[in-house]
Design an enzyme around this catalytic site. Structure first.
Site, mmCIF file in Angstrom:
data_model
loop_
_atom_site.group_PDB
_atom_site.id
_atom_site.type_symbol
_atom_site.label_atom_id
_atom_site.label_comp_id
_atom_site.label_asym_id
_atom_site.label_seq_id
_atom_site.Cartn_x
_atom_site.Cartn_y
_atom_site.Cartn_z
ATOM 1 N N SER A 154 0.853 -1.189 0.000
ATOM 2 C CA SER A 154 0.000 0.000 0.000
ATOM 3 C C SER A 154 0.886 1.236 0.000
ATOM 4 O O SER A 154 2.109 1.146 0.138
ATOM 5 C CB SER A 154 -0.930 0.026 1.225
ATOM 6 O OG SER A 154 -0.178 0.112 2.418
ATOM 7 N N GLY A 155 0.265 2.402 -0.149
ATOM 8 C CA GLY A 155 0.937 3.682 0.034
ATOM 9 C C GLY A 155 2.138 3.908 -0.853
ATOM 10 O O GLY A 155 2.148 3.564 -2.044
ATOM 11 N N GLY B 175 5.113 2.531 -0.836
ATOM 12 C CA GLY B 175 5.753 1.323 -1.335
ATOM 13 C C GLY B 175 5.067 0.779 -2.567
ATOM 14 O O GLY B 175 5.718 0.329 -3.517
ATOM 15 N N TYR C 218 9.410 8.433 16.107
ATOM 16 C CA TYR C 218 9.385 8.287 14.657
ATOM 17 C C TYR C 218 10.432 9.182 14.000
ATOM 18 O O TYR C 218 11.176 8.752 13.105
ATOM 19 C CB TYR C 218 7.992 8.622 14.139
ATOM 20 C CG TYR C 218 7.883 8.677 12.639
ATOM 21 C CD1 TYR C 218 8.073 7.536 11.867
ATOM 22 C CD2 TYR C 218 7.573 9.871 11.987
ATOM 23 C CE1 TYR C 218 7.964 7.582 10.483
ATOM 24 C CE2 TYR C 218 7.456 9.918 10.609
ATOM 25 C CZ TYR C 218 7.660 8.777 9.859
ATOM 26 O OH TYR C 218 7.556 8.834 8.498
#
Length: 266
Positions: free
Chosen positions: A17-18, A20, A155
């Site tokens: 998804s996204g 990638g 993060y």
């Protein structure tokens, strides 16, 4: 412009998804055989099937890179179909945490997924590249590695680690024919981001149309010189360039795809 990817094989982690997914699709469209990695088998198979339907070549690798056993399984699946010439370490995620809620165990979890997963794949995939004398290693980093904010401290630190390890790896790979670089996206309009922005738009007073919501988000949250959010295909294009034969003289570099969000001359 020829990317010279027709004879290459690429492993893209977190490609179900996204970003990638967009990266895997573009590499395949440019002629590379792609290994689509994901933890969710159904979603991963769907991306690979779409690539094949569009005329590309795609295999899958299923597993959790946050532990050694999963990484070993993914590497074996990826290499079963042939040598890997291009490794794109994209897999990662973040918690919605701040300095009060980001406890040490959450930091450890973030680093397992965002940093140690990349290290695991580098150690399994890159040595054969060195033996063959050609390869590309690309980390997906981010502008928050260079200009951190108050939210998501774990993060942001993991992104900085990704940038650092990529440059260290570039030094290690001197004179081998293998390069190591970073693509650093800014705020990119993946489906999860659009969903989040549409949910918070009423509280922010951004309006109801998507155009108004995007404009409000850029004005209030992620100001940049282009005046919009980035698109996944724009990040994929940067990765495709660094993966290609055109980028043989680029190593240890950060290619920012952020509309000018990061205010730095270097």
């Amino acid at each position: 412009m020829k990317t010279e990817l027709e004879s290459r094989r690429a492993l893209v982690t977190g490609a179900s998804s996204g970003l990638g997914e967009a990266i895997a699709r573009m590499l395949a469209a440019e002629g590379a055989a792609v290994v689509v990695h994901g933890r969710d088998e159904a979603r991963t198979r769907k991306v690979a099937a779409d690539i094949v339907e569009a005329g590309g070549v795609a295999d899958i690798a299923i597993g959790d890179l946050a532990n050694d056993e999963g990484a070993e399984a993914v590497a074996k699946q990826a290499l079963a179909g042939g040598a890997i010439d291009i490794l794109v370490n994209n897999a990662g995620y973040y918690h919605h945490l701040d300095w009060h809620t980001a406890t040490p165990d959450k930091w450890a979890e973030t680093f397992e997924v965002n940093v140690f997963s990349a290290v695991r794949m580098i150690q399994r995939i890159v040595p054969p590249m060195v033996s063959r004398g050609w390869g590309r290693v690309i980390q997906i980093g981010g502008g928050l590695a260079e200009q951190p904010a108050t939210l998501h401290p774990d993060y942001q630190a993991s992104l900085a680690a990704r940038h650092n390890l990529a440059v260290s790896l570039a030094r290690q790979l001197k004179d081998t024919g293998v390069t190591s670089n970073i693509v650093a996206p800014g705020a990119i309009l993946v489906p999860s981001v659009r969903k989040l922005l549409e949910e918070i738009a009423p509280k922010q007073g951004w309006g109801e149309s998507w155009e108004a919501i995007e404009r409000g988000c850029v004005n209030d949250m992620v100001p940049n010189d282009v005046g919009r959010l980035g698109r996944p295909e724009e990040v994929a294009a940067a990765v495709t360039y660094l993966a290609s034969g055109l980028a043989g003289y680029v190593s240890g570099a950060t290619l920012r795809v952020d509309g000018g969000t990061v205010r730095s001359a270097f």
